[in-house]
Design an enzyme around this catalytic site. Structure first.
Site, short mmCIF file in Angstrom:
data_model
loop_
_atom_site.label_atom_id
_atom_site.label_comp_id
_atom_site.label_asym_id
_atom_site.label_seq_id
_atom_site.Cartn_x
_atom_site.Cartn_y
_atom_site.Cartn_z
N VAL A 90 0.83 -1.21 0.00
CA VAL A 90 0.00 0.00 0.00
C VAL A 90 0.87 1.26 0.00
O VAL A 90 0.68 2.16 -0.83
CB VAL A 90 -0.96 0.01 1.22
CG1 VAL A 90 -1.84 1.25 1.18
CG2 VAL A 90 -1.82 -1.25 1.24
N GLY A 97 -10.93 -1.59 0.99
CA GLY A 97 -9.92 -1.05 0.06
C GLY A 97 -10.39 0.19 -0.68
O GLY A 97 -10.60 1.24 -0.07
N GLU A 131 -2.04 -14.43 1.98
CA GLU A 131 -0.72 -14.42 2.62
C GLU A 131 -0.20 -15.84 2.78
O GLU A 131 -0.99 -16.80 2.76
CB GLU A 131 -0.84 -13.82 4.03
CG GLU A 131 -1.42 -12.43 4.10
CD GLU A 131 -0.44 -11.37 3.64
OE1 GLU A 131 0.77 -11.57 3.78
OE2 GLU A 131 -0.91 -10.33 3.14
N LYS A 187 -13.06 -5.26 10.13
CA LYS A 187 -13.71 -4.25 9.29
C LYS A 187 -15.16 -4.05 9.71
O LYS A 187 -15.66 -2.93 9.72
CB LYS A 187 -13.61 -4.67 7.82
CG LYS A 187 -12.16 -4.77 7.33
CD LYS A 187 -12.11 -5.49 6.01
CE LYS A 187 -10.71 -5.63 5.48
NZ LYS A 187 -10.62 -6.56 4.34
N GLY A 212 -5.36 -4.67 -2.48
CA GLY A 212 -4.38 -4.43 -3.53
C GLY A 212 -3.82 -3.02 -3.41
O GLY A 212 -4.49 -2.12 -2.89
N1 NAP Z 1 -2.31 -4.98 1.04
C1 NAP Z 1 -3.58 -4.61 0.92
O1 NAP Z 1 -4.23 -4.90 -0.09
C2 NAP Z 1 -4.25 -3.82 2.01
C3 NAP Z 1 -5.57 -3.40 1.85
C4 NAP Z 1 -6.19 -2.64 2.84
C5 NAP Z 1 -5.49 -2.33 3.98
N2 NAP Z 1 -4.20 -2.79 4.13
C6 NAP Z 1 -3.50 -2.41 5.36
O2 NAP Z 1 -2.42 -1.54 5.01
C7 NAP Z 1 -1.33 -1.72 5.92
C8 NAP Z 1 -0.08 -2.07 5.12
O3 NAP Z 1 -0.31 -3.27 4.42
P1 NAP Z 1 0.69 -3.74 3.23
O4 NAP Z 1 -0.03 -4.84 2.54
O5 NAP Z 1 1.16 -2.59 2.45
O6 NAP Z 1 1.88 -4.35 4.08
P2 NAP Z 1 3.35 -4.72 3.56
O7 NAP Z 1 3.38 -4.86 2.09
O8 NAP Z 1 3.80 -5.86 4.39
O9 NAP Z 1 4.19 -3.42 3.95
C9 NAP Z 1 4.50 -3.08 5.25
C10 NAP Z 1 5.54 -1.96 5.25
O10 NAP Z 1 5.82 -1.61 6.59
C11 NAP Z 1 7.24 -1.61 6.79
N3 NAP Z 1 7.50 -2.04 8.16
C12 NAP Z 1 7.13 -3.20 8.76
N4 NAP Z 1 7.54 -3.22 10.04
C13 NAP Z 1 8.21 -2.06 10.24
C14 NAP Z 1 8.89 -1.50 11.35
N5 NAP Z 1 8.98 -2.15 12.49
N6 NAP Z 1 9.45 -0.28 11.17
C15 NAP Z 1 9.39 0.37 10.00
N7 NAP Z 1 8.73 -0.10 8.93
C16 NAP Z 1 8.16 -1.30 9.05
C17 NAP Z 1 7.79 -2.58 5.79
O11 NAP Z 1 9.14 -2.26 5.52
P3 NAP Z 1 10.03 -3.01 4.40
O12 NAP Z 1 9.36 -2.75 3.09
O13 NAP Z 1 11.35 -2.39 4.49
O14 NAP Z 1 9.97 -4.47 4.80
C18 NAP Z 1 6.85 -2.34 4.59
O15 NAP Z 1 7.33 -1.27 3.81
C19 NAP Z 1 -1.79 -2.81 6.89
O16 NAP Z 1 -2.37 -2.22 8.02
C20 NAP Z 1 -2.86 -3.55 6.11
O17 NAP Z 1 -3.80 -4.21 6.94
C21 NAP Z 1 -3.58 -3.50 3.19
#
Ligand code: NAP
Length: 431
Positions: free
Chosen positions: A15, A136, A192, A207, A304
Protein backbone atom coordinates in the site's frame (compact mmCIF):
# COMPACT_ATOMS: atom_id res chain seq x y z
CA UNK A 1 1.22 30.47 -2.87
CA UNK A 2 -0.57 28.34 -0.27
CA UNK A 3 1.73 26.35 1.98
CA UNK A 4 1.79 22.64 1.17
CA UNK A 5 0.33 19.95 3.40
CA UNK A 6 3.46 18.02 4.34
CA UNK A 7 3.18 14.26 4.49
CA UNK A 8 5.31 11.52 6.02
CA UNK A 9 4.73 7.96 4.79
CA UNK A 10 5.54 5.15 7.23
CA UNK A 11 5.54 1.78 5.47
CA UNK A 12 6.42 1.43 1.79
CA UNK A 13 5.10 -2.04 1.02
CA UNK A 14 2.08 -2.99 -1.09
CA UNK A 15 0.00 0.00 0.00
CA UNK A 16 2.68 2.53 1.01
CA UNK A 17 4.60 1.99 -2.23
CA UNK A 18 1.44 2.57 -4.27
CA UNK A 19 0.56 5.69 -2.27
CA UNK A 20 4.00 7.18 -2.94
CA UNK A 21 3.67 6.35 -6.66
CA UNK A 22 0.11 7.67 -6.94
CA UNK A 23 1.09 10.96 -5.32
CA UNK A 24 3.86 11.38 -7.89
CA UNK A 25 2.00 10.17 -10.98
CA UNK A 26 -1.25 12.01 -10.25
CA UNK A 27 0.33 15.22 -9.03
CA UNK A 28 -1.29 17.37 -11.74
CA UNK A 29 -4.78 16.03 -11.02
CA UNK A 30 -4.27 16.39 -7.28
CA UNK A 31 -3.00 19.95 -7.64
CA UNK A 32 -6.29 20.91 -9.31
CA UNK A 33 -8.40 19.21 -6.64
CA UNK A 34 -6.62 20.40 -3.50
CA UNK A 35 -6.57 23.85 -1.97
CA UNK A 36 -3.11 23.11 -0.63
CA UNK A 37 -0.47 21.12 -2.54
CA UNK A 38 0.29 17.66 -1.10
CA UNK A 39 3.99 17.23 -0.55
CA UNK A 40 5.68 14.06 0.69
CA UNK A 41 8.66 15.12 2.78
CA UNK A 42 9.79 11.96 4.59
CA UNK A 43 9.43 8.20 4.38
CA UNK A 44 10.27 5.24 6.56
CA UNK A 45 10.29 1.46 6.30
CA UNK A 46 12.33 -1.41 7.69
CA UNK A 47 14.92 -1.81 4.96
CA UNK A 48 16.34 1.31 3.34
CA UNK A 49 18.01 -0.68 0.58
CA UNK A 50 14.91 -2.47 -0.65
CA UNK A 51 13.88 -1.55 -4.21
CA UNK A 52 10.68 0.52 -4.14
CA UNK A 53 7.93 1.14 -6.70
CA UNK A 54 8.98 4.72 -7.20
CA UNK A 55 12.18 6.74 -6.59
CA UNK A 56 12.27 8.17 -3.08
CA UNK A 57 15.92 9.25 -2.82
CA UNK A 58 15.01 12.97 -2.75
CA UNK A 59 12.99 12.46 0.46
CA UNK A 60 14.18 12.40 4.04
CA UNK A 61 14.63 8.79 5.19
CA UNK A 62 13.82 8.08 8.83
CA UNK A 63 15.35 4.92 10.28
CA UNK A 64 12.51 4.61 12.80
CA UNK A 65 8.98 5.66 11.80
CA UNK A 66 8.49 7.01 15.33
CA UNK A 67 10.87 9.83 14.34
CA UNK A 68 7.86 11.27 12.48
CA UNK A 69 6.19 12.02 15.81
CA UNK A 70 6.36 15.78 16.34
CA UNK A 71 8.64 16.16 13.28
CA UNK A 72 8.43 19.92 12.53
CA UNK A 73 8.04 19.35 8.77
CA UNK A 74 5.29 16.72 8.93
CA UNK A 75 1.63 17.75 9.15
CA UNK A 76 0.18 14.32 8.35
CA UNK A 77 1.55 10.89 9.24
CA UNK A 78 0.38 8.17 6.86
CA UNK A 79 0.71 4.88 8.73
CA UNK A 80 0.93 1.89 6.37
CA UNK A 81 2.92 -0.56 8.46
CA UNK A 82 0.15 -2.67 9.98
CA UNK A 83 -0.45 -4.51 13.24
CA UNK A 84 -2.72 -3.65 16.16
CA UNK A 85 0.14 -2.83 18.51
CA UNK A 86 3.87 -2.12 18.35
CA UNK A 87 5.26 0.47 15.97
CA UNK A 88 1.96 1.31 14.25
CA UNK A 89 0.23 1.93 17.56
CA UNK A 90 3.14 3.97 18.96
CA UNK A 91 3.29 6.04 15.80
CA UNK A 92 -0.43 6.82 15.53
CA UNK A 93 -0.81 7.59 19.23
CA UNK A 94 2.34 9.71 19.34
CA UNK A 95 1.49 11.67 16.17
CA UNK A 96 -2.06 12.48 17.34
CA UNK A 97 -0.74 13.51 20.73
CA UNK A 98 1.76 15.78 18.98
CA UNK A 99 -1.06 17.44 17.04
CA UNK A 100 -0.41 15.78 13.67
CA UNK A 101 -3.15 14.30 11.50
CA UNK A 102 -3.04 10.54 10.95
CA UNK A 103 -4.19 8.63 7.88
CA UNK A 104 -4.08 4.85 8.16
CA UNK A 105 -5.24 1.68 6.40
CA UNK A 106 -4.74 -0.36 9.56
CA UNK A 107 -7.98 -2.18 10.40
CA UNK A 108 -6.52 -4.31 13.18
CA UNK A 109 -5.30 -1.17 14.97
CA UNK A 110 -8.71 0.53 14.59
CA UNK A 111 -10.67 -2.55 15.61
CA UNK A 112 -8.69 -2.72 18.87
CA UNK A 113 -7.93 0.91 19.64
CA UNK A 114 -10.23 2.91 17.35
CA UNK A 115 -12.27 4.48 20.10
CA UNK A 116 -9.26 5.62 22.15
CA UNK A 117 -7.49 6.97 19.07
CA UNK A 118 -10.62 8.83 17.92
CA UNK A 119 -11.01 10.42 21.36
CA UNK A 120 -7.35 11.45 21.26
CA UNK A 121 -7.67 12.96 17.77
CA UNK A 122 -10.78 14.93 18.77
CA UNK A 123 -9.13 16.22 21.94
CA UNK A 124 -6.17 17.50 19.91
CA UNK A 125 -8.33 18.94 17.11
CA UNK A 126 -6.72 16.76 14.46
CA UNK A 127 -8.03 14.13 12.08
CA UNK A 128 -7.78 10.36 12.23
CA UNK A 129 -8.80 9.14 8.76
CA UNK A 130 -9.08 5.50 7.66
CA UNK A 131 -11.05 5.12 4.44
CA UNK A 132 -8.57 2.48 3.28
CA UNK A 133 -9.06 0.30 6.35
CA UNK A 134 -12.36 -1.15 5.11
CA UNK A 135 -13.07 -2.52 1.63
CA UNK A 136 -9.92 -1.05 0.06
CA UNK A 137 -10.93 1.22 -2.80
CA UNK A 138 -14.68 1.19 -2.03
CA UNK A 139 -15.49 4.45 -0.19
CA UNK A 140 -17.79 2.87 2.37
CA UNK A 141 -16.39 4.73 5.39
CA UNK A 142 -17.14 8.12 3.87
CA UNK A 143 -20.50 6.90 2.58
CA UNK A 144 -21.62 5.73 6.02
CA UNK A 145 -20.07 8.60 7.95
CA UNK A 146 -21.11 11.42 5.61
CA UNK A 147 -23.12 10.33 2.57
CA UNK A 148 -25.95 8.64 4.50
CA UNK A 149 -25.43 10.48 7.79
CA UNK A 150 -29.03 11.74 7.69
CA UNK A 151 -30.37 8.20 8.00
CA UNK A 152 -30.89 5.71 10.76
CA UNK A 153 -29.17 2.50 9.70
CA UNK A 154 -30.50 -0.62 11.34
CA UNK A 155 -28.67 -3.27 9.41
CA UNK A 156 -25.96 -3.73 6.81
CA UNK A 157 -24.01 -6.64 5.43
CA UNK A 158 -21.21 -7.24 3.04
CA UNK A 159 -18.35 -9.22 1.63
CA UNK A 160 -15.34 -7.64 3.31
CA UNK A 161 -12.58 -10.14 2.64
CA UNK A 162 -11.39 -10.62 -0.92
CA UNK A 163 -9.25 -13.65 -0.13
CA UNK A 164 -12.20 -15.68 1.17
CA UNK A 165 -14.37 -14.50 -1.66
CA UNK A 166 -11.77 -15.62 -4.19
CA UNK A 167 -11.48 -19.05 -2.56
CA UNK A 168 -15.25 -19.58 -2.39
CA UNK A 169 -15.72 -18.36 -5.97
CA UNK A 170 -13.00 -20.69 -7.22
CA UNK A 171 -14.52 -23.65 -5.38
CA UNK A 172 -17.93 -22.89 -6.90
CA UNK A 173 -16.66 -22.31 -10.45
CA UNK A 174 -14.09 -25.10 -10.73
CA UNK A 175 -15.14 -27.66 -8.14
CA UNK A 176 -11.70 -27.34 -6.50
CA UNK A 177 -11.43 -28.41 -2.87
CA UNK A 178 -10.72 -25.73 -0.25
CA UNK A 179 -6.97 -26.50 0.01
CA UNK A 180 -6.42 -26.20 -3.76
CA UNK A 181 -8.42 -22.96 -3.99
CA UNK A 182 -6.40 -21.50 -1.11
CA UNK A 183 -3.15 -22.52 -2.79
CA UNK A 184 -4.23 -20.83 -6.01
CA UNK A 185 -5.09 -17.65 -4.07
CA UNK A 186 -1.61 -17.73 -2.52
CA UNK A 187 0.07 -18.23 -5.90
CA UNK A 188 -1.79 -15.23 -7.31
CA UNK A 189 -0.82 -13.08 -4.31
CA UNK A 190 -4.41 -12.84 -3.00
CA UNK A 191 -3.61 -14.75 0.20
CA UNK A 192 -0.72 -14.42 2.62
CA UNK A 193 1.69 -17.28 3.30
CA UNK A 194 -0.06 -17.42 6.68
CA UNK A 195 -3.68 -16.96 5.62
CA UNK A 196 -5.24 -17.49 9.08
CA UNK A 197 -6.38 -13.89 9.56
CA UNK A 198 -8.31 -13.99 6.32
CA UNK A 199 -9.73 -17.50 6.21
CA UNK A 200 -10.71 -17.56 9.90
CA UNK A 201 -12.80 -14.42 9.37
CA UNK A 202 -10.73 -12.17 11.67
CA UNK A 203 -9.92 -9.60 8.98
CA UNK A 204 -13.59 -9.28 8.03
CA UNK A 205 -14.49 -9.01 11.74
CA UNK A 206 -12.06 -6.09 12.17
CA UNK A 207 -13.71 -4.25 9.29
CA UNK A 208 -17.22 -5.05 10.45
CA UNK A 209 -16.51 -3.66 13.93
CA UNK A 210 -15.28 -0.38 12.40
CA UNK A 211 -18.30 -0.01 10.10
CA UNK A 212 -20.78 -0.90 12.86
CA UNK A 213 -19.37 1.89 15.02
CA UNK A 214 -19.96 4.46 12.28
CA UNK A 215 -23.35 3.09 11.21
CA UNK A 216 -24.85 2.74 14.69
CA UNK A 217 -23.01 5.44 16.65
CA UNK A 218 -21.58 2.85 19.01
CA UNK A 219 -18.08 2.20 20.32
CA UNK A 220 -15.98 -0.18 18.23
CA UNK A 221 -16.61 -3.59 19.75
CA UNK A 222 -14.38 -6.10 18.00
CA UNK A 223 -14.58 -8.52 20.95
CA UNK A 224 -18.35 -8.63 20.41
CA UNK A 225 -18.13 -9.97 16.84
CA UNK A 226 -19.17 -13.61 16.43
CA UNK A 227 -16.62 -14.95 13.98
CA UNK A 228 -16.44 -18.14 11.90
CA UNK A 229 -14.17 -18.67 8.92
CA UNK A 230 -14.33 -20.83 5.80
CA UNK A 231 -11.90 -23.69 6.57
CA UNK A 232 -14.78 -26.16 7.06
CA UNK A 233 -16.40 -25.51 3.70
CA UNK A 234 -15.99 -28.53 1.46
CA UNK A 235 -16.92 -29.47 -2.09
CA UNK A 236 -20.06 -31.28 -0.91
CA UNK A 237 -21.33 -28.03 0.64
CA UNK A 238 -20.66 -26.01 -2.50
CA UNK A 239 -22.34 -28.60 -4.74
CA UNK A 240 -25.31 -29.05 -2.41
CA UNK A 241 -25.75 -25.28 -2.13
CA UNK A 242 -25.74 -24.91 -5.92
CA UNK A 243 -28.31 -27.65 -6.40
CA UNK A 244 -30.60 -25.89 -3.93
CA UNK A 245 -30.22 -22.50 -5.67
CA UNK A 246 -27.61 -20.94 -3.37
CA UNK A 247 -23.98 -19.83 -3.39
CA UNK A 248 -21.74 -19.79 -0.33
CA UNK A 249 -20.34 -16.40 0.70
CA UNK A 250 -18.48 -15.21 3.78
CA UNK A 251 -20.77 -12.42 4.96
CA UNK A 252 -20.10 -9.79 7.60
CA UNK A 253 -23.39 -8.60 9.08
CA UNK A 254 -24.39 -6.09 11.73
CA UNK A 255 -27.77 -5.21 13.13
CA UNK A 256 -28.80 -2.80 15.83
CA UNK A 257 -31.71 -4.06 17.93
CA UNK A 258 -33.47 -2.69 21.00
CA UNK A 259 -31.28 -4.91 23.22
CA UNK A 260 -27.89 -4.36 21.65
CA UNK A 261 -25.84 -4.95 18.53
CA UNK A 262 -25.46 -8.24 16.70
CA UNK A 263 -22.21 -8.43 14.76
CA UNK A 264 -21.29 -11.61 12.97
CA UNK A 265 -18.99 -13.00 10.33
CA UNK A 266 -19.73 -16.46 8.96
CA UNK A 267 -20.01 -18.35 5.72
CA UNK A 268 -23.60 -18.67 4.62
CA UNK A 269 -25.83 -19.86 1.84
CA UNK A 270 -27.18 -16.92 -0.15
CA UNK A 271 -29.88 -17.23 -2.84
CA UNK A 272 -28.35 -17.00 -6.30
CA UNK A 273 -30.65 -14.17 -7.35
CA UNK A 274 -29.41 -11.65 -4.74
CA UNK A 275 -26.94 -8.96 -5.91
CA UNK A 276 -24.37 -10.03 -3.32
CA UNK A 277 -24.36 -13.58 -4.72
CA UNK A 278 -22.83 -12.18 -7.92
CA UNK A 279 -19.91 -10.48 -6.19
CA UNK A 280 -17.11 -12.82 -7.18
CA UNK A 281 -13.35 -13.27 -6.97
CA UNK A 282 -11.50 -10.65 -4.92
CA UNK A 283 -14.30 -8.10 -5.06
CA UNK A 284 -15.87 -6.62 -1.91
CA UNK A 285 -19.42 -5.32 -1.59
CA UNK A 286 -21.66 -3.72 1.01
CA UNK A 287 -25.45 -3.54 1.13
CA UNK A 288 -26.97 -1.05 3.54
CA UNK A 289 -30.43 0.27 4.15
CA UNK A 290 -31.22 3.72 5.49
CA UNK A 291 -34.68 4.82 6.54
CA UNK A 292 -34.73 7.73 4.09
CA UNK A 293 -32.30 6.68 1.37
CA UNK A 294 -33.53 3.07 1.07
CA UNK A 295 -31.23 0.29 -0.09
CA UNK A 296 -27.75 0.99 -1.36
CA UNK A 297 -25.24 -1.43 -2.83
CA UNK A 298 -21.56 -0.68 -3.34
CA UNK A 299 -19.02 -2.96 -4.96
CA UNK A 300 -15.37 -2.71 -5.90
CA UNK A 301 -11.83 -3.81 -5.28
CA UNK A 302 -11.35 -4.44 -1.58
CA UNK A 303 -7.57 -4.81 -1.52
CA UNK A 304 -4.38 -4.43 -3.53
CA UNK A 305 -1.90 -1.58 -3.70
CA UNK A 306 -3.67 0.69 -6.18
CA UNK A 307 -7.29 0.53 -4.92
CA UNK A 308 -6.11 0.92 -1.33
CA UNK A 309 -3.82 3.82 -2.27
CA UNK A 310 -6.81 5.47 -3.96
CA UNK A 311 -8.61 5.47 -0.58
CA UNK A 312 -5.55 6.68 1.37
CA UNK A 313 -5.05 9.60 -0.98
CA UNK A 314 -8.77 10.46 -0.86
CA UNK A 315 -8.25 11.05 2.87
CA UNK A 316 -5.23 13.24 2.13
CA UNK A 317 -7.28 15.27 -0.36
CA UNK A 318 -9.89 15.88 2.35
CA UNK A 319 -7.16 17.17 4.65
CA UNK A 320 -5.66 19.37 1.94
CA UNK A 321 -9.13 20.88 1.48
CA UNK A 322 -9.58 21.34 5.24
CA UNK A 323 -12.50 18.91 5.31
CA UNK A 324 -12.24 17.54 8.81
CA UNK A 325 -14.74 15.09 10.28
CA UNK A 326 -14.91 13.14 13.50
CA UNK A 327 -13.33 9.74 12.89
CA UNK A 328 -16.53 7.73 13.53
CA UNK A 329 -19.01 10.45 12.62
CA UNK A 330 -20.42 10.72 16.16
CA UNK A 331 -18.19 12.41 18.75
CA UNK A 332 -16.08 9.76 20.52
CA UNK A 333 -17.51 10.76 23.93
CA UNK A 334 -21.03 10.19 22.61
CA UNK A 335 -20.48 6.80 21.01
CA UNK A 336 -22.72 4.42 22.92
CA UNK A 337 -21.47 1.29 24.60
CA UNK A 338 -24.09 -1.30 23.71
CA UNK A 339 -23.88 -4.99 24.58
CA UNK A 340 -22.94 -7.44 21.83
CA UNK A 341 -25.67 -10.05 21.46
CA UNK A 342 -24.73 -13.74 21.18
CA UNK A 343 -25.28 -15.74 18.00
CA UNK A 344 -27.71 -18.00 19.88
CA UNK A 345 -30.20 -15.13 19.54
CA UNK A 346 -30.32 -15.77 15.80
CA UNK A 347 -33.43 -17.17 14.19
CA UNK A 348 -33.26 -18.37 10.62
CA UNK A 349 -32.75 -21.27 8.25
CA UNK A 350 -29.89 -23.75 8.44
CA UNK A 351 -27.97 -26.15 6.24
CA UNK A 352 -26.53 -29.16 8.08
CA UNK A 353 -24.07 -31.74 6.79
CA UNK A 354 -23.51 -35.07 8.51
CA UNK A 355 -20.81 -37.50 7.40
CA UNK A 356 -22.38 -40.79 8.45
CA UNK A 357 -21.92 -44.56 8.31
CA UNK A 358 -24.45 -45.78 5.83
CA UNK A 359 -26.68 -48.01 7.87
CA UNK A 360 -30.36 -48.43 8.71
CA UNK A 361 -31.90 -45.99 11.18
CA UNK A 362 -29.42 -43.14 10.78
CA UNK A 363 -31.79 -40.78 8.95
CA UNK A 364 -34.55 -41.44 11.47
CA UNK A 365 -32.17 -40.82 14.37
CA UNK A 366 -30.96 -37.47 13.00
CA UNK A 367 -34.38 -36.19 11.98
CA UNK A 368 -35.74 -37.37 15.35
CA UNK A 369 -33.14 -35.36 17.28
CA UNK A 370 -34.00 -32.27 15.24
CA UNK A 371 -37.73 -32.88 15.66
CA UNK A 372 -37.37 -33.08 19.44
CA UNK A 373 -36.05 -29.49 19.35
CA UNK A 374 -38.98 -28.37 17.22
CA UNK A 375 -36.91 -28.11 14.03
CA UNK A 376 -38.66 -29.09 10.83
CA UNK A 377 -36.76 -30.22 7.80
CA UNK A 378 -37.14 -28.57 4.44
CA UNK A 379 -34.87 -30.69 2.20
CA UNK A 380 -32.82 -33.81 2.75
CA UNK A 381 -30.17 -35.15 0.39
CA UNK A 382 -28.10 -38.27 0.86
CA UNK A 383 -25.46 -39.12 -1.65
CA UNK A 384 -25.86 -42.72 -2.75
CA UNK A 385 -22.24 -43.51 -3.46
CA UNK A 386 -21.16 -46.05 -0.88
CA UNK A 387 -22.03 -49.64 -0.24
CA UNK A 388 -23.91 -50.42 2.91
CA UNK A 389 -21.70 -49.69 5.91
CA UNK A 390 -19.56 -47.13 4.02
CA UNK A 391 -19.32 -43.40 4.71
CA UNK A 392 -21.72 -40.97 3.02
CA UNK A 393 -22.53 -37.29 3.38
CA UNK A 394 -26.08 -36.39 4.31
CA UNK A 395 -27.20 -32.79 3.83
CA UNK A 396 -30.38 -31.20 5.04
CA UNK A 397 -31.87 -27.75 5.26
CA UNK A 398 -34.33 -26.58 7.88
CA UNK A 399 -37.30 -24.30 7.98
CA UNK A 400 -36.94 -21.18 10.12
CA UNK A 401 -35.91 -22.06 13.67
CA UNK A 402 -33.86 -20.84 16.61
CA UNK A 403 -30.07 -21.24 16.56
CA UNK A 404 -30.18 -22.40 20.14
CA UNK A 405 -32.48 -25.27 19.17
CA UNK A 406 -30.14 -26.32 16.35
CA UNK A 407 -27.12 -26.21 18.66
CA UNK A 408 -28.96 -28.34 21.21
CA UNK A 409 -29.97 -30.91 18.62
CA UNK A 410 -26.38 -31.15 17.35
CA UNK A 411 -25.08 -31.53 20.91
CA UNK A 412 -27.54 -34.35 21.49
CA UNK A 413 -26.32 -36.08 18.33
CA UNK A 414 -22.61 -35.63 19.09
CA UNK A 415 -22.12 -39.04 20.83
CA UNK A 416 -23.74 -41.00 17.96
CA UNK A 417 -21.35 -43.74 16.82
CA UNK A 418 -22.43 -43.47 13.17
CA UNK A 419 -21.05 -39.91 12.86
CA UNK A 420 -17.67 -39.95 11.11
CA UNK A 421 -16.95 -36.34 12.03
CA UNK A 422 -18.72 -33.56 13.98
CA UNK A 423 -21.83 -32.27 12.17
CA UNK A 424 -21.28 -29.13 10.14
CA UNK A 425 -23.66 -26.17 10.21
CA UNK A 426 -23.91 -23.35 7.68
CA UNK A 427 -26.50 -20.63 8.14
CA UNK A 428 -28.81 -19.65 5.28
CA UNK A 429 -29.38 -15.93 4.73
CA UNK A 430 -32.30 -14.99 2.51
CA UNK A 431 -31.26 -11.31 2.95
N1 NAP B 1 -2.31 -4.98 1.04
C1 NAP B 1 -3.58 -4.61 0.92
O1 NAP B 1 -4.23 -4.90 -0.09
C2 NAP B 1 -4.25 -3.82 2.01
C3 NAP B 1 -5.57 -3.40 1.85
C4 NAP B 1 -6.19 -2.64 2.84
C5 NAP B 1 -5.49 -2.33 3.98
N2 NAP B 1 -4.20 -2.79 4.13
C6 NAP B 1 -3.50 -2.41 5.36
O2 NAP B 1 -2.42 -1.54 5.01
C7 NAP B 1 -1.33 -1.72 5.92
C8 NAP B 1 -0.08 -2.07 5.12
O3 NAP B 1 -0.31 -3.27 4.42
P1 NAP B 1 0.69 -3.74 3.23
O4 NAP B 1 -0.03 -4.84 2.54
O5 NAP B 1 1.16 -2.59 2.45
O6 NAP B 1 1.88 -4.35 4.08
P2 NAP B 1 3.35 -4.72 3.56
O7 NAP B 1 3.38 -4.86 2.09
O8 NAP B 1 3.80 -5.86 4.39
O9 NAP B 1 4.19 -3.42 3.95
C9 NAP B 1 4.50 -3.08 5.25
C10 NAP B 1 5.54 -1.96 5.25
O10 NAP B 1 5.82 -1.61 6.59
C11 NAP B 1 7.24 -1.61 6.79
N3 NAP B 1 7.50 -2.04 8.16
C12 NAP B 1 7.13 -3.20 8.76
N4 NAP B 1 7.54 -3.22 10.04
C13 NAP B 1 8.21 -2.06 10.24
C14 NAP B 1 8.89 -1.50 11.35
N5 NAP B 1 8.98 -2.15 12.49
N6 NAP B 1 9.45 -0.28 11.17
C15 NAP B 1 9.39 0.37 10.00
N7 NAP B 1 8.73 -0.10 8.93
C16 NAP B 1 8.16 -1.30 9.05
C17 NAP B 1 7.79 -2.58 5.79
O11 NAP B 1 9.14 -2.26 5.52
P3 NAP B 1 10.03 -3.01 4.40
O12 NAP B 1 9.36 -2.75 3.09
O13 NAP B 1 11.35 -2.39 4.49
O14 NAP B 1 9.97 -4.47 4.80
C18 NAP B 1 6.85 -2.34 4.59
O15 NAP B 1 7.33 -1.27 3.81
C19 NAP B 1 -1.79 -2.81 6.89
O16 NAP B 1 -2.37 -2.22 8.02
C20 NAP B 1 -2.86 -3.55 6.11
O17 NAP B 1 -3.80 -4.21 6.94
C21 NAP B 1 -3.58 -3.50 3.19
Amino acid sequence: MTSPLKVGIAGLGTVGGSVARLLQEQSAVLARRCHRPLQVVAVSARDRNRKRKTPLDHLEWLEDPRQMIGHPDIDVVVELIGGADGVAHDLCTGALQAGQHVVTANKSLLARHGHTLAALAESRGVTLAFEAAVAGGVPIVKTLREGVAANTIERFYGILNGTCNYILTTMAKTGAPFAAALKEAQTLGYAEADPAFDIDGVDAAHKLAILASIAFGTQVNFAGVYCEGIRQICREDVTAAASLGFVIKLLAMAERTADGVIQSVYPCLVPKDRPIAHVDDVFNAIMLKGDYVGEMFMQGRGAGGNPTASAVVADLIDLANARQTRPFGTAAAELESLPGLPITRREGHYYLRFQVRDRAGVVADITGALGREGISIRTLTQRDESHSGGSVPMMLTTHRCREQAVQQALAALAPADYLEEPPHLIRIEYL
